[in-house]
Write a protein that holds these residues in place. Sequence first.
Motif, PDB file in Angstrom:
ATOM      1  N   SER A  13       0.847  -1.182   0.000  1.00 36.22           N
ATOM      2  CA  SER A  13       0.000   0.000   0.000  1.00 36.22           C
ATOM      3  C   SER A  13       0.892   1.245   0.000  1.00 36.22           C
ATOM      4  N   LEU A  14       0.320   2.384  -0.366  1.00 36.12           N
ATOM      5  CA  LEU A  14       1.093   3.627  -0.357  1.00 36.12           C
ATOM      6  C   LEU A  14       1.588   3.943   1.046  1.00 36.12           C
ATOM      7  N   GLU A  15       0.828   3.517   2.044  1.00 36.32           N
ATOM      8  CA  GLU A  15       1.227   3.765   3.429  1.00 36.32           C
ATOM      9  C   GLU A  15       2.490   3.001   3.813  1.00 36.32           C
ATOM     10  N   ASN A  16       2.793   1.922   3.072  1.00 37.38           N
ATOM     11  CA  ASN A  16       3.971   1.091   3.375  1.00 37.38           C
ATOM     12  C   ASN A  16       5.142   1.355   2.435  1.00 37.38           C
ATOM     13  N   LEU A  17       5.096   2.466   1.703  1.00 35.84           N
ATOM     14  CA  LEU A  17       6.166   2.765   0.748  1.00 35.84           C
ATOM     15  C   LEU A  17       7.521   2.949   1.422  1.00 35.84           C
ATOM     16  N   SER A  18       7.514   3.269   2.701  1.00 32.73           N
ATOM     17  CA  SER A  18       8.787   3.478   3.403  1.00 32.73           C
ATOM     18  C   SER A  18       9.660   2.223   3.365  1.00 32.73           C
ATOM     19  N   LYS A  19       9.054   1.060   3.103  1.00 31.56           N
ATOM     20  CA  LYS A  19       9.811  -0.189   3.033  1.00 31.56           C
ATOM     21  C   LYS A  19      10.766  -0.208   1.837  1.00 31.56           C
ATOM     22  N   VAL A  20      10.505   0.619   0.826  1.00 31.42           N
ATOM     23  CA  VAL A  20      11.388   0.653  -0.348  1.00 31.42           C
ATOM     24  C   VAL A  20      12.276   1.898  -0.334  1.00 31.42           C
ATOM     25  N   ASP A  21      12.368   2.548   0.828  1.00 24.58           N
ATOM     26  CA  ASP A  21      13.153   3.782   0.917  1.00 24.58           C
ATOM     27  C   ASP A  21      14.630   3.480   1.155  1.00 24.58           C
ATOM     28  N   SER A  22      15.252   2.863   0.145  1.00 21.09           N
ATOM     29  CA  SER A  22      16.684   2.574   0.199  1.00 21.09           C
ATOM     30  C   SER A  22      17.463   3.780  -0.333  1.00 21.09           C
ATOM     31  N   ASP A  23      18.775   3.654  -0.406  1.00 16.47           N
ATOM     32  CA  ASP A  23      19.569   4.735  -1.000  1.00 16.47           C
ATOM     33  C   ASP A  23      19.215   4.919  -2.472  1.00 16.47           C
TER      34      ASP A  23
END
Length: 313
Positions: free
Chosen positions: A235-245
């Motif tokens: 979900s858009l709310e879980n996008l932080s999981k792909v917040d890599s460099d």
Amino acid sequence: MTFNRPIFKKILLCACLATSLGTFAAEHTVNTKYGNVKVNDDVKRIVTLSEDALDSAIALGFKPLAAVATRGGDSVAEYIQERVEGISIVGTSRQNNLEAIAAQRPDLILASASLSKDQYSILSKIAPTIVPNSPGMVADAWITLAQVYADALNKTEEMNVILADIEKRASNLKDKIATKLPEAERSATLARWMPQGPVVMSSQIFSTDMLASVGFEINDAGVIKEGRPHSSPLSLENLSKVDSDWLFLATLNTEGKDALDAAKTSPSFSRLNVVKNDHVVTVNGQLWTSAAGPLAAHAILDNIQTVIDTKIK
């Protein structure tokens, strides 16, 4: 797998007669998932039933008669289309069209490592059929498959040269990245944006193998079940999981591109650090999340070279 039984029997008879004409040609034996298979040393009429088989065959100088469509498309992947203009499409990654395959009168079929025994039993009546022993989802699995296809095509030495060249090129790019990008800034996620949202791609697929080979540290966010190529949609709310460099973002079709464009306007997307740092790299989903093989490897390395030239200061 679909076919018209009476028509297929006629086509199969023609294929068997054609195969019998080559019986006395020089042969070699290939070890496969379903046992040893004898293959003529000089095959001419090749049908490929996986994207990596097509890639390997073309890399070795062959132009197959037919192939399966890439995921999300009705032809072969865009990166390879110019090399096989006019190629026939005889199925998809999930279903083969037996009539269409037999109508090609192949003298060799290069199949997917996931081909079932039942399908193999039918296809092997049309022509010698190569089904590689699957190494599973492990690093460099694509190399193992490429070597099997090369063996079938009697081009083992040529493939070794091709693979060595890819390894050398990846090593050179790794040195450049090591020089320009601190080790603490090399985490990378590959995601494919679907209409339902982004799916995180496994750290053990072909394209993430290539990213790792040049020095990126793959982050799959811990959201992928063991043995699966990707996660369920986030979900858009879980996008932080792909917040890599670094975030390599792929789409397969228009629907995926439209969904990604919409997501880019949301606060959840714009607040990601990887977005703020301009480290989002848009890539072709057919190449990065469906293809595999030597030519695909070079195409991905081309993309990585562009990142080095344009985004790494």
